[in-house]
Design an enzyme around this catalytic site. Structure first.
Site, PDB file in Angstrom:
ATOM      1  N   GLU A   4     -15.227 -20.252 -28.818  1.00 50.53           N
ATOM      2  CA  GLU A   4     -15.806 -21.400 -29.503  1.00 50.53           C
ATOM      3  C   GLU A   4     -17.305 -21.152 -29.725  1.00 50.53           C
ATOM      4  OE1 GLU A   4     -15.648 -24.684 -26.826  1.00 50.53           O
ATOM      5  OE2 GLU A   4     -17.035 -25.902 -27.990  1.00 50.53           O
ATOM      6  N   ASP A   9     -15.528 -24.231 -23.994  1.00 52.64           N
ATOM      7  CA  ASP A   9     -16.302 -24.894 -22.943  1.00 52.64           C
ATOM      8  C   ASP A   9     -15.384 -25.700 -22.037  1.00 52.64           C
ATOM      9  OD1 ASP A   9     -18.561 -23.901 -24.058  1.00 52.64           O
ATOM     10  OD2 ASP A   9     -19.159 -25.759 -25.083  1.00 52.64           O
ATOM     11  N   ASP A  51     -15.368 -28.632 -21.120  1.00 48.30           N
ATOM     12  CA  ASP A  51     -15.620 -30.066 -21.251  1.00 48.30           C
ATOM     13  C   ASP A  51     -14.621 -30.663 -22.242  1.00 48.30           C
ATOM     14  OD1 ASP A  51     -16.421 -29.158 -23.696  1.00 48.30           O
ATOM     15  OD2 ASP A  51     -18.525 -29.761 -23.516  1.00 48.30           O
ATOM     16  N   ASP A  66     -14.890 -31.661 -25.338  1.00 56.75           N
ATOM     17  CA  ASP A  66     -14.894 -31.026 -26.658  1.00 56.75           C
ATOM     18  C   ASP A  66     -14.161 -29.693 -26.627  1.00 56.75           C
ATOM     19  OD1 ASP A  66     -16.079 -32.893 -28.149  1.00 56.75           O
ATOM     20  OD2 ASP A  66     -18.075 -31.946 -28.235  1.00 56.75           O
TER      21      ASP A  66
END
Ligand code: 2B7
Length: 641
Positions: free
Chosen positions: A429, A502, A504, A506
């Protein structure tokens, strides 16, 4: 529900074939595996016998209880298994059912017309694989009981009490043998999903699941008067239906009982599931080809007659009509023949004709009666036809490139080793994390493909837009396999496809978008175990020049307890891959000797749930998305730590 039964059926119809030792020796042969899945199969086998009693028209309620200690109780209010002496065996019929392999009306050609059960050896296999099993039968105003251990009778069937004459039924409690199974803990959600499905497939039947392992018992009841019609509504819950009705066809031809329910939604996927005697057939078979033939023929005929399709137009293909279709095809058949490598494909030719004729006739009638619905479906199919034409052209462009050579995506940092077995590709990403990964990687075997931001949501776009998307094109060309009908696993350029995002919310969303794309366009990559999720750490702890990484809050706590909680601790919380330098990224997430990889898996038996998971995650509705974490936990398995 009411299937014909032979009235003379009784204790003598049960046939005897062979002993139970074979089951304990080779459990996998009888229940597929001794994994968590096999453990759950034990429940389905017992429940299937109760469902057969319901299909015969004698049972309305089934109760399944997960007891403390992970024993299972299944109760039904059917006629109760016959307790009389079976003359061939010289023991009560119920004892034959539980202690003799292959015992059952289904093999003697007696009692039941249709029969579920994975391999049709049900109760005795469960008994053989249980540490103990007890059966209690209410019949003729009496309560009978018998106990077995590891398949062996502990005491003869005995009368243990009386009950009102109208009270009948069977109750089975068993504890799976933990020396046979890899795990002994039942998963409430797995049982819930399967029992809900069984209830959908047997209209009118009530199935209740109770989990009493915790202080607060959990209970759920499934009862659908509408049967598979309600199943379709349920499957469409994450999408918008294009018309109100669920179209339903039902009938019996050549001894094949056919039920079909269908409704289109605003997505672009085919979400059809087929069943034979309540068992899912992931590879379809004759019943599915009969269904496909019927809808293709019927909609083309209608569209031509209604002048929606002009003579100069190409006919609608099955794919066009199945765009956005949710359907259940369920047949009940006396002697199903399964074919193919995994024996999951129905082979009986009479099923093809039966489904074809019932669906053709009843669907034609429905369309004539409901021209507005017919028009919506035909127009949706026409749009699909045009998009497919455009998509074919776009796809040809993406397909030609790798053949020309040297045309891998510009952003791909490829590895030098050309043997796919040694190679892995990280889909990363963001360009900045992609940069660190390129520096960090082991150049020989690790390729890096950075993707910019969120990739296109394939649940919400038609094929032609999908092929035009740069990020998706890059993945398709890098993998080398092509997609959908052109997919060829032997062309796969990397045997590990690792999604690195990541840690998280997102990042989880982006990973899901990628998984959705892979699931829809290259499902074999997931099914054959080539797709993984990388696991970046959440924390870095530094103390006295020593470094620890923690991949969860629990792990951080564990480490802190170990090293002491004091002011020398320097804790860094990673918010994204970008916060790590190349060396850290290598040490924590990419180095094959130290990283945690999670392999993404699909459980074929839960295919309908996974499909809905993707549509609800990626669809318009926000609320179901909260279930993300749960769904995630379900299709991802820890590989190595
Ligand atoms: C093929 C064997 C397994 N069986 C019967 C009759 C009723 C019946 C059963 C059952 C699971 C847990 C609660 C038929 C069929 C044996 O023969 S098995 N109910 N329920 C069950 O196993 N539930 C039966 C004809 C006349 N009377 C009873």
């Amino acid at each position: 529900m009411s299937q014909e039964v032979n009235q003379e059926y009784g204790a003598d119809q049960i046939q005897i074939l062979e002993g139970l030792e074979a089951v304990r020796k080779r459990p996998g042969m009888y229940i597929g595996s001794t994994s968590e899945r096999g453990l759950h199969h034990l429940v389905y086998e017992i429940v299937d016998n109760a469902v057969d009693e319901a299909l015969a028209g004698f049972c309305k309620n089934i109760k399944v209880t997960i007891n403390p200690g992970n024993s299972i109780t299944v109760e039904d209010d059917g006629r109760g298994i016959p307790t009389g002496i079976n003359s061939k065996a010289g023991i009560p019929a119920v004892e034959v059912v539980f202690t003799v392999l292959h015992a059952g009306g289904k093999f003697g050609g007696g009692g039941y017309k249709v029969s579920g059960g994975l391999h049709g050896v049900g109760a005795s296999v469960v008994n053989a694989l249980s540490y103990w099993l007890e059966v209690e039968i209410k019949r003729d105003g009496k309560i009978y009981k018998q106990r077995y251990e590891r398949g062996k009778t502990i005491y003869s069937l005995k009368e243990v009490g009386s009950c009102p004459i109208e009270e009948t039924g069977t109750k089975v409690t068993f504890l799976p043998d933990d020396t046979i199974f890899e795990t002994s803990v039942y998963d409430y959600n797995t049982l819930k999903t399967r029992l809900r499905e069984t209830a959908f497939l047997t209209k009118g039947l009530r199935i209740t699941l109770i989990d009493t392992r915790e202080e607060e018992p959990v209970e759920k009841s499934f009862h659908y008067e509408g049967g598979i019609k309600e199943f379709v509504t349920y499957l469409n819950r994450g999408n918008e239906a294009l018309y109100h009705d669920v179209i339903y066809c039902e009938g019996t031809v050549n001894n094949v009982y056919v039920e079909v329910a269908l409704q289109h939604n605003d997505s672009f996927n085919d979400s059809s599931y087929s069943f034979v005697n309540n068992i899912i057939t992931p590879e379809g078979g004759t019943h599915v080809s009969g269904f496909r033939n019927a809808i293709t023929k019927t909609f083309n005929n209608y569209a031509k007659e209604a002048k929606i399709l002009k003579d100069s137009d190409n006919p609608l293909t099955g794919d066009d009509i199945r765009e956005g279709l949710t359907a259940i095809i369920s047949v009940k058949i006396e002697e199903p023949q399964f074919e193919g490598q995994t024996k999951q494909k129905l082979g009986n030719s009479e099923a093809r004709g039966a489904v074809d004729s019932i669906v053709s006739e009843q669907l034609t009638y429905y369309l004539e009666q409901h021209p507005q619905v017919a028009k919506i479906i035909c127009e949706k199919s026409l749009l699909a036809q045009r998009a497919r034409e455009a998509a074919r052209k776009a796809r040809e462009l993406t397909r030609k490139k790798p053949l020309e050579g040297g045309s891998l995506p510009g952003k791909l940092a490829d590895c030098s080793d050309k043997n796919p077995e040694n190679c892995e590709i990280f889909i990363v990403e963001g360009d900045s994390a992609g940069g660190s990964a390129k520096t960090a990687r082991s150049r020989a075997t690790q390729a890096i493909l950075p993707l910019r931001g969120k990739i296109l949501n394939v649940e919400k776009a038609r094929e032609d837009r999908i092929y035009a998307n740069a990020e998706i094109k890059a993945m398709i060309t890098a993998f080398g396999t092509g997609i959908r009908d052109d997919f060829d696993i032997t062309k796969l350029r990397y045997h590990k496809i690792i999604i690195m995002t990541d840690a998280d919310v997102d990042g989880a969303h982006i990973a899901t978008l990628m998984l959705t794309f892979l699931y829809r366009f290259m499902p074999e990559l997931i099914k054959q175990g080539y797709v993984y999720l990388a696991t970046p750490p959440l924390y870095k702890l530094e103390k006295n020049k020593k470094v620890w990484y923690a991949y969860s809050d629990e792990e951080l706590n564990r480490i802190l307890t170990e090293v002491g909680r004091d002011s020398n601790n320097k804790i860094q919380r990673y918010k994204g891959l970008g916060e790590m330098d190349a060396e850290q990224l290598w040490e924590t997430t990419m180095d094959p000797d130290r990283r945690i990889l999670k392999r993404v898996m699909i459980d074929e038996e839960n295919a309908s749930e996974i499909n809905v998971t993707f549509s609800t995650l990626m669809g318009d509705e926000v609320e179901p998305r909260r279930e993300f974490i749960e769904a995630n936990a379900k299709y991802v398995q820890n590989l190595d730590i």
